[in-house]
Write a protein that holds these residues in place. Structure first.
Motif, PDB file in Angstrom:
ATOM      1  N   ASP A 158       0.674  -0.970  -0.124  1.00  0.00           N
ATOM      2  CA  ASP A 158      -0.265   0.061  -0.002  1.00  0.00           C
ATOM      3  C   ASP A 158       0.860   1.208  -0.109  1.00  0.00           C
ATOM      4  OD1 ASP A 158      -2.798   1.735   0.265  1.00  0.00           O
ATOM      5  OD2 ASP A 158      -2.537   1.330   2.500  1.00  0.00           O
ATOM      6  N   SER A 159       1.706   1.300  -0.707  1.00  0.00           N
ATOM      7  CA  SER A 159       2.764   2.295  -0.715  1.00  0.00           C
ATOM      8  C   SER A 159       3.099   2.285  -2.133  1.00  0.00           C
ATOM      9  CB  SER A 159       4.056   2.437   0.243  1.00  0.00           C
ATOM     10  OG  SER A 159       5.121   2.872   0.031  1.00  0.00           O
ATOM     11  N   TYR A 160       3.793   3.837  -2.147  1.00  0.00           N
ATOM     12  CA  TYR A 160       4.487   3.667  -3.255  1.00  0.00           C
ATOM     13  C   TYR A 160       5.570   4.960  -3.446  1.00  0.00           C
ATOM     14  CZ  TYR A 160       1.902   7.743  -3.480  1.00  0.00           C
ATOM     15  OH  TYR A 160       0.959   9.327  -2.701  1.00  0.00           O
ATOM     16  N   ASP A 161       6.091   4.992  -2.099  1.00  0.00           N
ATOM     17  CA  ASP A 161       6.695   5.317  -1.909  1.00  0.00           C
ATOM     18  C   ASP A 161       8.789   5.124  -2.134  1.00  0.00           C
ATOM     19  OD1 ASP A 161       5.917   7.671  -0.795  1.00  0.00           O
ATOM     20  OD2 ASP A 161       5.972   6.725   1.536  1.00  0.00           O
ATOM     21  N   LEU A 162       9.474   5.210  -2.705  1.00  0.00           N
ATOM     22  CA  LEU A 162      10.752   4.336  -3.383  1.00  0.00           C
ATOM     23  C   LEU A 162      11.428   3.374  -1.796  1.00  0.00           C
ATOM     24  CD1 LEU A 162      12.721   5.937  -5.968  1.00  0.00           C
ATOM     25  CD2 LEU A 162      11.102   4.276  -6.190  1.00  0.00           C
ATOM     26  N   ARG A 163      11.819   2.674  -1.548  1.00  0.00           N
ATOM     27  CA  ARG A 163      12.680   2.029  -0.897  1.00  0.00           C
ATOM     28  C   ARG A 163      14.460   2.646  -0.946  1.00  0.00           C
ATOM     29  NH1 ARG A 163      10.116  -3.112  -0.518  1.00  0.00           N
ATOM     30  NH2 ARG A 163      11.904  -3.761  -1.621  1.00  0.00           N
ATOM     31  N   PRO A 164      15.594   2.433   0.484  1.00  0.00           N
ATOM     32  CA  PRO A 164      16.689   2.484  -0.261  1.00  0.00           C
ATOM     33  C   PRO A 164      17.074   1.542  -1.081  1.00  0.00           C
ATOM     34  CG  PRO A 164      16.201   2.623   2.567  1.00  0.00           C
ATOM     35  CD  PRO A 164      14.916   1.667   1.500  1.00  0.00           C
ATOM     36  N   ASP A 165      16.347   0.233  -1.432  1.00  0.00           N
ATOM     37  CA  ASP A 165      17.202  -0.628  -2.028  1.00  0.00           C
ATOM     38  C   ASP A 165      16.186   0.063  -4.229  1.00  0.00           C
ATOM     39  OD1 ASP A 165      14.539  -0.936  -1.665  1.00  0.00           O
ATOM     40  OD2 ASP A 165      14.494  -3.157  -2.654  1.00  0.00           O
ATOM     41  N   ASN A 206       0.945   5.871  -9.385  1.00  0.00           N
ATOM     42  CA  ASN A 206       1.927   6.233  -8.527  1.00  0.00           C
ATOM     43  C   ASN A 206       3.035   5.801  -8.737  1.00  0.00           C
ATOM     44  OD1 ASN A 206      -0.143   8.047  -8.083  1.00  0.00           O
ATOM     45  ND2 ASN A 206      -1.020   7.163  -6.465  1.00  0.00           N
ATOM     46  N   ARG A 207       3.163   4.475  -8.398  1.00  0.00           N
ATOM     47  CA  ARG A 207       4.817   3.731  -8.400  1.00  0.00           C
ATOM     48  C   ARG A 207       5.426   4.067  -9.523  1.00  0.00           C
ATOM     49  NH1 ARG A 207       1.941  -2.394  -5.253  1.00  0.00           N
ATOM     50  NH2 ARG A 207       2.887  -0.856  -3.356  1.00  0.00           N
ATOM     51  N   ALA A 208       5.228   4.110 -10.493  1.00  0.00           N
ATOM     52  CA  ALA A 208       5.369   4.175 -11.890  1.00  0.00           C
ATOM     53  C   ALA A 208       5.976   5.989 -11.771  1.00  0.00           C
ATOM     54  CB  ALA A 208       4.448   3.853 -13.590  1.00  0.00           C
ATOM     55  N   ASN A 209       5.187   6.346 -11.700  1.00  0.00           N
ATOM     56  CA  ASN A 209       5.623   7.685 -11.622  1.00  0.00           C
ATOM     57  C   ASN A 209       6.760   8.313 -10.646  1.00  0.00           C
ATOM     58  OD1 ASN A 209       3.962   8.536 -13.277  1.00  0.00           O
ATOM     59  ND2 ASN A 209       2.011   9.232 -12.366  1.00  0.00           N
ATOM     60  N   SER A 210       6.287   7.255  -9.293  1.00  0.00           N
ATOM     61  CA  SER A 210       7.978   7.584  -8.044  1.00  0.00           C
ATOM     62  C   SER A 210       8.828   6.862  -9.302  1.00  0.00           C
ATOM     63  CB  SER A 210       7.845   6.228  -7.211  1.00  0.00           C
ATOM     64  OG  SER A 210       6.204   7.255  -6.022  1.00  0.00           O
ATOM     65  N   ALA A 211       9.006   6.198  -9.831  1.00  0.00           N
ATOM     66  CA  ALA A 211      10.427   4.945 -10.779  1.00  0.00           C
ATOM     67  C   ALA A 211      10.337   6.484 -11.439  1.00  0.00           C
ATOM     68  CB  ALA A 211      10.042   4.183 -10.823  1.00  0.00           C
ATOM     69  N   SER A 229       0.180   2.232 -15.909  1.00  0.00           N
ATOM     70  CA  SER A 229      -0.686   1.314 -14.559  1.00  0.00           C
ATOM     71  C   SER A 229      -1.338   0.019 -15.384  1.00  0.00           C
ATOM     72  CB  SER A 229      -1.014   2.601 -13.803  1.00  0.00           C
ATOM     73  OG  SER A 229      -1.395   1.523 -12.700  1.00  0.00           O
ATOM     74  N   PHE A 230      -0.792  -1.254 -14.582  1.00  0.00           N
ATOM     75  CA  PHE A 230      -1.388  -2.119 -14.899  1.00  0.00           C
ATOM     76  C   PHE A 230      -2.818  -2.922 -13.463  1.00  0.00           C
ATOM     77  CE2 PHE A 230       1.993  -2.727 -17.886  1.00  0.00           C
ATOM     78  CZ  PHE A 230       1.510  -3.088 -19.126  1.00  0.00           C
ATOM     79  N   GLY A 231      -1.976  -2.303 -12.305  1.00  0.00           N
ATOM     80  CA  GLY A 231      -3.152  -2.635 -11.409  1.00  0.00           C
ATOM     81  C   GLY A 231      -2.617  -3.736 -10.735  1.00  0.00           C
TER      82      GLY A 231
END
Length: 257
Positions: A158-165, A206-211, A229-231
């Motif tokens: 439930d997140s789209y924040d980039l993790r350190p990895d 949102n995940r694609a846009n974060s990347a 987005s493919f959801g």
């Protein structure tokens, strides 16, 4: 001699009474204020507040956390910029994305006091690729080389924040794309199968846009990147386990041919 005087002389008792009254009245002195009297009590001024704030550690790498610790006395309202109002004494774990000066303000009946602590965030610098020459300027590379150097990034539930990895993977991808300026890419956002289809479509975007934002921040032109987005419609794994769900929470990079 008038009638009154005559009567006074004839009444020695009345005359003595009048003389006594006259002496008593003439000897009475007006009393001044008592110097030993105590006036109204004056309340002492309210003590001035004191405050301090520390951070442990003072220097971190991007993605790491730091613990803020603050203490105050004679304060009833304490605020920290970027966090808001907090308890007059307390601790809080934060993960700043860049070097930050944490500014604390403590207010009390006796005034206002401020305190500061600065946390330095070390942001990794993407390696500088060799300059492209005429022989490589139009080189699209192979799909195998692309996927080896442009890995997918993964997200928490439930997140789209980039993790350190994910930040490290985006830096690696940016270096490869800089060395191959002819490549355009498409970033697909994916989710696990929990939640509604509509919600996961928005989360995948949102995940694609974060990347994409990570690549643009690393110097890749936004015109070279397309997002979709493919959801939860395209699952990489269908087992109902956490390791499987993790595979499905990703932003996938592909060459946009």
């Amino acid at each position: 001699m008038n009638v009154v005087a005559t009567r006074l002389f004839k009444s020695p008792v009345l005359l003595a009474s009048l003389l006594t009254l006259s002496l008593a009245t003439g000897c009475h002195k007006k009393q001044g204020p008592d110097p030993n009297s105590i006036g109204p009590a004056t309340a002492p001024p309210a003590p001035a507040p004191t405050a301090s704030i520390t951070a442990d550690p003072l220097s971190i790498d991007l993605g790491q956390s730091v613990v803020l610790n603050w203490r105050s006395q004679n304060a009833n309202v304490v605020t920290i910029d970027g966090i808001g109002q907090v308890n007059v004494n307390g601790t809080q774990t934060v993960s700043p994305s860049n070097s930050t000066n944490f500014h604390l303000t403590a207010k009390g009946d006796g005034g206002t006091v401020e305190a500061n602590v600065r946390v330095t965030v070390n942001v990794p610098v993407a390696p500088t690729p060799p300059p492209a020459d005429a022989s490589t300027a139009g080189d699209m590379g192979t799909d195998a080389a692309f996927h080896q150097n442009v890995p997918d990034v993964f997200f928490d539930y439930d997140s789209y924040d980039l993790r350190p990895d994910a930040t490290t993977a985006a830096s690696q991808a940016a270096a490869y794309l800089t060395a191959h300026p002819a490549i355009k890419i498409v970033i697909g956002g994916y989710c696990d199968d929990r939640g509604s289809a509509e919600y996961n479509l928005a989360l995948g975007e949102n995940r694609a846009n974060s990347a994409k934002s990570a690549l643009v921040s690393a110097g890749i032109a936004a015109s070279r990147i397309r997002v979709v987005s493919f959801g939860k419609e395209k699952q990489f794994c269908t087992d109902e386990t956490e390791s499987c769900w993790q595979q499905n929470r990703r932003a996938q990079f592909s060459i946009d041919r």
